[in-house]
Design a protein around this motif. Sequence first.
Motif, PDB file in Angstrom:
ATOM      1  N   THR A 162      87.980  38.945  17.700  1.00 53.19           N
ATOM      2  CA  THR A 162      87.769  39.904  16.549  1.00 53.19           C
ATOM      3  C   THR A 162      89.118  40.253  16.051  1.00 53.19           C
ATOM      4  O   THR A 162      89.370  40.516  14.895  1.00 53.19           O
ATOM      5  CB  THR A 162      86.702  40.958  16.924  1.00 53.19           C
ATOM      6  OG1 THR A 162      85.599  40.252  17.634  1.00 53.19           O
ATOM      7  CG2 THR A 162      86.359  41.806  15.869  1.00 53.19           C
ATOM      8  N   LYS A 222      90.984  39.705  21.918  1.00 54.07           N
ATOM      9  CA  LYS A 222      90.040  39.321  21.363  1.00 54.07           C
ATOM     10  C   LYS A 222      89.794  38.594  20.232  1.00 54.07           C
ATOM     11  O   LYS A 222      90.515  38.764  19.309  1.00 54.07           O
ATOM     12  CB  LYS A 222      89.037  40.845  21.249  1.00 54.07           C
ATOM     13  CG  LYS A 222      88.519  41.380  22.422  1.00 54.07           C
ATOM     14  CD  LYS A 222      88.208  42.733  21.801  1.00 54.07           C
ATOM     15  CE  LYS A 222      86.827  43.261  22.530  1.00 54.07           C
ATOM     16  NZ  LYS A 222      85.938  44.179  22.002  1.00 54.07           N
ATOM     17  N   SER A 261      78.038  44.517  18.534  1.00 52.31           N
ATOM     18  CA  SER A 261      76.817  43.680  19.000  1.00 52.31           C
ATOM     19  C   SER A 261      75.686  44.290  19.935  1.00 52.31           C
ATOM     20  O   SER A 261      74.535  43.861  20.113  1.00 52.31           O
ATOM     21  CB  SER A 261      77.446  42.687  19.776  1.00 52.31           C
ATOM     22  OG  SER A 261      78.430  42.008  19.122  1.00 52.31           O
ATOM     23  N   SER A 290      78.385  38.164  21.437  1.00 54.54           N
ATOM     24  CA  SER A 290      79.568  38.745  20.879  1.00 54.54           C
ATOM     25  C   SER A 290      80.518  37.500  20.408  1.00 54.54           C
ATOM     26  O   SER A 290      80.131  36.468  20.768  1.00 54.54           O
ATOM     27  CB  SER A 290      80.140  39.684  21.831  1.00 54.54           C
ATOM     28  OG  SER A 290      79.432  40.844  21.942  1.00 54.54           O
ATOM     29  N   GLU A 315      81.322  36.291  15.883  1.00 52.34           N
ATOM     30  CA  GLU A 315      80.046  36.122  16.584  1.00 52.34           C
ATOM     31  C   GLU A 315      79.296  34.951  16.018  1.00 52.34           C
ATOM     32  O   GLU A 315      78.606  34.204  16.670  1.00 52.34           O
ATOM     33  CB  GLU A 315      79.209  37.364  16.491  1.00 52.34           C
ATOM     34  CG  GLU A 315      79.637  38.699  16.222  1.00 52.34           C
ATOM     35  CD  GLU A 315      80.859  39.319  16.976  1.00 52.34           C
ATOM     36  OE1 GLU A 315      82.118  39.284  16.578  1.00 52.34           O
ATOM     37  OE2 GLU A 315      80.582  39.868  18.098  1.00 52.34           O
ATOM     38  N   ARG A 361      82.887  48.728  15.511  1.00 51.95           N
ATOM     39  CA  ARG A 361      83.366  47.763  16.387  1.00 51.95           C
ATOM     40  C   ARG A 361      82.587  47.897  17.544  1.00 51.95           C
ATOM     41  O   ARG A 361      81.937  49.132  17.769  1.00 51.95           O
ATOM     42  CB  ARG A 361      84.808  48.242  16.839  1.00 51.95           C
ATOM     43  CG  ARG A 361      85.931  47.917  15.663  1.00 51.95           C
ATOM     44  CD  ARG A 361      86.096  46.335  15.457  1.00 51.95           C
ATOM     45  NE  ARG A 361      86.318  45.480  16.552  1.00 51.95           N
ATOM     46  CZ  ARG A 361      87.502  45.224  17.011  1.00 51.95           C
ATOM     47  NH1 ARG A 361      88.599  45.605  16.566  1.00 51.95           N
ATOM     48  NH2 ARG A 361      87.562  44.372  18.082  1.00 51.95           N
ATOM     49  N   GLY A 362      82.338  47.040  18.287  1.00 44.30           N
ATOM     50  CA  GLY A 362      81.494  47.033  19.550  1.00 44.30           C
ATOM     51  C   GLY A 362      79.936  46.944  19.237  1.00 44.30           C
ATOM     52  O   GLY A 362      79.117  47.180  20.024  1.00 44.30           O
TER      53      GLY A 362
HETATM   54  N1  ASP Z   1      83.348  41.436  18.362  1.00 44.12           N
HETATM   55  C1  ASP Z   1      83.049  42.988  17.928  1.00 44.12           C
HETATM   56  C2  ASP Z   1      84.238  43.678  18.457  1.00 44.12           C
HETATM   57  O1  ASP Z   1      84.874  43.526  19.032  1.00 44.12           O
HETATM   58  C3  ASP Z   1      81.545  43.516  18.256  1.00 44.12           C
HETATM   59  C4  ASP Z   1      81.245  43.233  19.743  1.00 44.12           C
HETATM   60  O2  ASP Z   1      81.622  42.620  20.396  1.00 44.12           O
HETATM   61  O3  ASP Z   1      80.388  44.123  20.014  1.00 44.12           O
HETATM   62  O4  ASP Z   1      84.242  44.900  18.042  1.00 44.12           O
END
Ligand code: ASP
Length: 466
Positions: free
Chosen positions: A49, A47, A199, A36, A120, A196-197
């Motif tokens: 992101t 974060k 990865s 990530s 990433e 989002r999320g």
């Molecule tokens: N960095 C991205 C997010 O914060 C994806 C991930 O971490 O999975 O959504």
Amino acid sequence: MKVSKFGGTSVASAEQFKKVAQIIKDDPERKVVIVSAPGKRFSGDTKTTDLLIEFGEKILRNENVENELLEIINRYDNIATELGINNGVIAEITANLHALRELDRSNNQRVMDRIKASGEDNNAELFAAYMNHLEIEASYVNPQEAGIVVSDEPGNAQVLPETFENLKKLKLRSGVLIIPGFFGYSPDGELVTFSRGGSDITGSIVAAGVGATLYENFTDVDSVFSANPAVVENPRAIEELTYKEMRELSYAGFSVFHDEALIPAFRAEIPVCIKNTNNPSARGTFVVLERNYEKNPIVGIASDSGFCSIHVSKYLMNREVGFGRRLLQILEDEGLSYEHMPSGIDETSVILRERQFNNNDTETRVMERIRSELQVDSVTIKRNQAMIMVVGEGMTHQVGISAKATAAFARADVNIEMINQGSSEVSMMFAVQENDAAEAVRSLYKEYYGENVETDGLIQEVLEIK
Ligand code: ASP
């Protein structure tokens, strides 16, 4: 070959990079690593992101982004400096980030996807450089080179089937492969991110493609818990749960694993486990095809807020062929997706994520169209709802599970506004007012897992009849 995915907190600092490298060194089967973007290093941190999103939004508004740029570069630079990596990778990352300011701005969503994905992408470059610095054979592999082909839906991509065939060639490569998570490329070669999320989704796709023996999803907790630890004190750890249960729980608010990430691994029958980067010797939680339901018919209780329900009533709705289709057609025309649709004889409710109505015009238009096009007796909208999910495939085999749930709501003095259970009996859904949700979850938890919970006469009777 194992595929190991490391989430944001696992790759947020030099200290975390060291732990991840050690985890990879400890098991030669860990051949494919998905990373990530650097996540939060401490509570209150931001974060990468999220920094990138702010950076991108400012670029699109033609605002000065010097500070944001510096802050993002620093995230990588701090890691590299502390690890003593000085092979030019930071110069490369800096150049990549500067170049993002010059992107073609004819399509805002494309710009945002390119910027978000850099989180990433640069981290994978940096981690590969660190592995080489440690004299471990490793290489960065871009998702395009890996063959991750996705639908062209910016910020919400879905994997396309050819990906799985493409990924097979990775098995021929030597050394550890470091792949950035969160994005792929459309058939036209455009970079597109998952939601989002996402990865977790990359990890699952890659695990399925290479036919991994295990997909390890490293995060910052020892296991998945049977309820949110912020709501229930010391909830039980889940040792094993099924794919379906995990999908339901993640969909309903368990943030440990992306709710769309299980399907690729599930279809390819790849076992999945969730482990802790900070305590890798802990067994973790295993996601499996089947488990023994006897001891724990209910595996977890989740709750998620931010829902609203549109309640429609019309006399003789039950006899009006096509009513449901026409109602849903209105939602489709407005680009709205719905989550549940419990119905009665002359009424039906459609539950949606409230954020879809952030734009007030959409809500007004939808309500007006339902009123005029469907000639209904009444249409109202209820906001601030939470959905509570009681999840467990074991409920198929046991009587009295829902009796326990309703008793728990009654005990917590929480009014259930709606109940829904799919015929597959993986979960029961209860809609309640948002501010009642935490109390209801605690009461449910006590009911299903509490040692000294008194069962009232009715439940006892039901259980005895069984
Ligand atoms: N960095 C991205 C997010 O914060 C994806 C991930 O971490 O999975 O959504």
